[in-house]
Each structure stands twice: as structure tokens, then as C-alpha cells.
Design a protein around this motif. Sequence first.
Motif, short mmCIF file in Angstrom:
data_model
loop_
_atom_site.label_atom_id
_atom_site.label_comp_id
_atom_site.label_asym_id
_atom_site.label_seq_id
_atom_site.Cartn_x
_atom_site.Cartn_y
_atom_site.Cartn_z
N SER A 292 0.86 -1.18 0.00
CA SER A 292 0.00 0.00 0.00
C SER A 292 0.90 1.22 0.00
CB SER A 292 -0.86 0.03 1.26
OG SER A 292 -1.74 -1.05 1.26
N ALA B 153 -2.75 -0.74 -3.29
CA ALA B 153 -3.65 0.34 -2.88
C ALA B 153 -2.91 1.66 -2.83
CB ALA B 153 -4.25 0.04 -1.51
N ALA C 279 -4.40 -2.26 4.16
CA ALA C 279 -3.09 -2.88 3.94
C ALA C 279 -3.03 -4.26 4.58
CB ALA C 279 -1.99 -1.98 4.49
N ASP D 95 -6.66 3.00 6.32
CA ASP D 95 -5.60 2.67 5.36
C ASP D 95 -4.84 1.43 5.83
OD1 ASP D 95 -6.10 5.04 3.77
OD2 ASP D 95 -5.19 6.15 5.41
#
Length: 614
Positions: free
Chosen positions: A366, A391, A405, A401
Amino acid sequence: RIAEAMAARSKDELRSPICCILGHVDTGKTKLLDKIRQTNVQEGEAGGITQQIGATYFPVENIIQKTAILGDLTEEYKLPGLLVIDTPGHESFTNLRTRGSSLCNIAILVVDLMHGLEPQTLESIRLLRDRKTPFIVALNKIDRIYDWRATPDNGFQSSFAKQPKHVREEFETRVTATITAFAEQGLNAKLYYENKNFAKYVSFVPTSAITGEGIPDLLHLLVTLTQSRLTDRLMYVSELECTVLEVKVIEGLGTTIDVVLSNGYLNEGDRIVVCGLNGPIVTQVRALLTPQPLRELRVKSAYVHHKRVKAALGIKISAPDLEKAIAGSRLLVVGPDDDEEELKDAVMEDLQTLLKSIDKSGRGVSVQASTLGSLEALLEFLRVSKIPVSAINIGPVHKKDIIRASAMLEKAKEFAVMLAFDVEVDKDAALLAEQLGVRVFTADIIYHLFDKFTAYNKDIVEQRRKEQAPSAVFPCILRMIPGAIFSRRDPIILGADVVEGTLRLGTPICVVQFDPATKKRDIVNLGVVTGIENNHKPVELVKKGMAGAGVAVKIESPPSDTPKLYGRHFTDKDEFYSRITRKSIDVLKTSFREDLSKEEWALVVKLKKILDVI
Ligand code: GDP
């Protein structure tokens, strides 16, 4: 409209170029900017310099004053002034772009004369080249040459002429070394006053941010270079060029955006479109703001309001619904003839392009960055480095976030990683990452992120290799030396040649028998290699061709198996194979790919056929 816009362009009315300062930490970027801002006018007036949002504007009068020491250059200046972006070293600003070209018209790359090229300098050079941004090099800290005799705020050449011989010599040695270092990066460089070809050679301007020497030269070169070489980009257009630098929450104003207006005009009340994380944002400018000048601190409001502003300048926009706006986005104004839907698509374009770099396999790290531009730079770097991305996001790292991940923990542990470039990681997010086992790497320099990730990745791969080593079966084919049986059963000990591949300790060995009665092929597992002797010395492995006279191999059967017998289950006519399986091949592929030669991979394919592995 285009014709109209073109007609409005004029070489006589140029806008101010936008300049960024970048370079390695501690080279003197901040100090240099401070020194440029400082006025040498007695009364301490700021000389028309205006502090803006995220930028400082130097009107040409101020530049004339500052460069007067070089001789009367008034005639030469055609630009209204110079807009210098305030956050030196913040490379994301160099990455910002308006319509494909860098927002910065020109950059100052600061290099410490005493240190030469440093890691971040190299990264800056790479960025400048990628963005095709013209730049000049400030070779800073000349005053640190031993015995330098300073004449404050002087032109460089005049100061240099006053130096004793050994100072001039040291200067020249260091300049030559730096020119060589630039050459190693594929860049030709010259001291600016020896440079006759600005298209071909990068110019060095020796400076001191402490004594101010060389700063007149730097300013003069900035202005003359931009006006002579970039006229086209500096003509006013009625069309707008505006970029969001930062998204900030301000008490009393809510979420605001700091923008650089690089061309055109902005008005209070304009209907604007910017790129948002969840889609385009259309809103109306409530206020256009710049900071209150220092000397008017008694005024109540912290900001000056403007009805209409003209490029180039840095300004804060207050408007509703900016919470999801992203830094690096273009800002467009909806004009009377504009199709709003078209503008919405236009502002989303850059983000859409970046979303395409997400790996189709769904496996990858990510990444998160401060602006669209810095995200783009990071993604490009990861693409070249063959690190897949699953991502992307812009702005500080939050819990959501990390949760995203963490999806990689199951799929591919080495990618359960967040690479945070030039952004904050909020406390809760950091905590959650630790609990979940998501690694978060932060850095302000792309290649630092890369180094951290590769080191981590190496650790993970190494760990996995250790875990998987027992299930890895390396391919080999052995043939017995006729009659060389030293022990007929459990453990079997025989003399053999490695005909193909590599024989290693721990390799399971089998033979294939054909039963004429049932017409079936049978795989007979003999056991696992627990000892190899070459020339009477125990060894871990023997490669094809390594042992001249053959090796002694000890094969033990696992306790669960019936021990196999020489003469009944196998003879010296058999070929002996390492017993590969679907699983062992997968293990080789994921963790030991590089350990096998091309030839050995071909052998795996051959064994697959012999042993009927699907
Ligand atoms: P930045 O990290 O590039 O912004 O570097 P700074 O402007 O913070 O400067 C780093 C250090 O170098 C500070 O201690 C400055 O005072 C010093 N410095 C910067 N420019 C010069 C210079 O031209 N001469 C000398 N002697 N010191 C300098």
C-alpha cells in the motif's frame, strides 16, 4: 476561445515565474531563502516583498535593488517579479504539475560546496530531469572555505577576485570535483559566468547564505534565464492554471486549500472544480486570502481578503466542501460557456491515471503520499523497481488505510506494508498497524522508502526460506555405480553418480518400477538422503560433474514407511530421482527460484513428467 486566449498572450506582459528550492538536507536551502527575503534597504522595509500563502513574491523592483551591485541591469528585466515556493526541500512541490509540465518554471538545486553531491541531491536531479524542469545550482557555503574573506551581499566574481591565492585554488578544486560528480550523473555543468550555452550546461552559482555573497548573481540568473528561455510558458493566458498545494483545516474557516495560481485570474465567488478522493468537488470561492503583512499585526483578521487576484501567486481559498480535496490537484474555474461535467472529468484525470498502476493480481504494497505529484513519482519508482502496488491514497495515514493494507497479511505477507511518502501516520493508525502486523515505513525521500522496504522484504524472504527449506526438493538424477551397494536396507548405502542436477542432504529419493503383470508404473520411495560422502568426506551437496569417482549416499526411510530392500525394490539398473511433488515445486518457485539454474528448472520439468506430477 482558444484563438481568443492566444490573442490575449503577449510577450510584453509576462507573468512571474515560479521557482522551487530543493537539495539535500542541511545544504542551506532555508537559510538561502531567508537571505534572499532579507532586505538590504536601510529602513528595514520589506522592499515590496509580499509574504503569500506557501510562497514569497519578489517584485522586480526588489530584484533590481538586490542585483544593483552587479551593475545597472534595470533595462534587462522584463518580468514583473519572481514567486518562490516557501517550503524548501519539500520535493512534492517539485512534483506538482499543471497540464503535464512542472508547476515550477525553474528550480534552484542547492549543493553544499564542501560536501558535493549527496543522496538527496541525486534524487532531486532525477526528479528535475523527469519533469524536465530547468534548474540552476547554488553552490552554497563558499564562506566555509578556509580563510574566505567576506564582502557581505557582494556579487560573486567581485568577492572572488579579493580572495588570496590558496582560497581561490581550493575553490577551484572543489568546483572541479563537483563538475566531475555531475558528469557522472550525465550532466554537463559550468560556472554560470563561463557558461555560453545554457541549453547544454547546467550553471553553478557560488553562494553563501550567511554572507549573502553570490545571491545577486543567483537572482539575476534566475530572472534572465526564465525570461529569455521560458517566454512561452510565462505569457499570460486567459485560461487558468492553478494547483492545490495543501489542504488545511483553519480555525474559523474550516477546511481551506492553499493554491498556487500560476496563470490567469481568480475571483471571489468563482465556481471551482477540484479533484477529491471520492470524486470531483464543485464549490464556490468564499474568500481569497493572503496573510496580513507583518507590520500590520494589530489588525484583527489574520488574513487580507481579495476580490480578484492575478498570477503568479500563492493564495488560500476558503470554500465549502473542501474536506476531501487532494493536494496536487488542478483547480479549474467553471466559466459561463463551460460544461461542468467536462471539467469534473478533467480534474479527476490525474488520479484516474494513478489508479491504473494498481496491480491486477491484487497483491502488492500500500502506498500513500502527500500530493498527487509525489504519489506519481513514488509509483513510477516502484514500477521501475518491480514492486507491485495494491492500494494508493493521498494524505495522512489513518486506521482505514492500515486495515486495507492488512488484507495482504493473508495473501502475501511481504506486501502487508504501508509505504508513506512525505505524510504523517496518525497515532491510532500506527498502533493498529503494530497490533495487526502491518509494517509502516515513512520517509521524505523515495529511495529511503525503497531501501527500507527491500531490507524488510529480504528478511521476510529469508525467514520464509528457512521455514520452507524442509519442503524444498531440488531436482537430481542419480545412477548407481554397478554393484556398489554397501548396505542393502535401512539405511541403504550405495555408491552413485550425480547424472543431473544437485544431490543435497534431505532430498527424498525414489525409483520408478514397471510391473509387467499390471502394466503399471509404480513410484517406490526409498527414503531421505541423510548422508553424502565425497572422497570419504561428508558433504552437504554434490553437483553434477563435481564428484569424479562417484559419491557414497546414505538413504534412510522414515519410520512410517516399510524399509526398502536392494534387489527387491530397486537394483543398480534403476535411475534414482529426487521425489518432487506439486507442493515442493511451488516452494521452489516462491522461495528458491534464484537458487536453481536454467538447466535445473528444465530438470524439474523432466522429473515432473517422469513422476507424473500434475
Ligand atoms: P536546509 O536543511 O537545506 O534548509 O539547511 P539550512 O538552511 O537549515 O542550513 C543548515 C545549516 O547550514 C545551518 O546551520 C545554516 O546556518 C548553515 N548554512 C547554511 N548556508 C550556509 C552558508 O552559506 N555558509 C555557512 N557557513 N553555513 C551555512
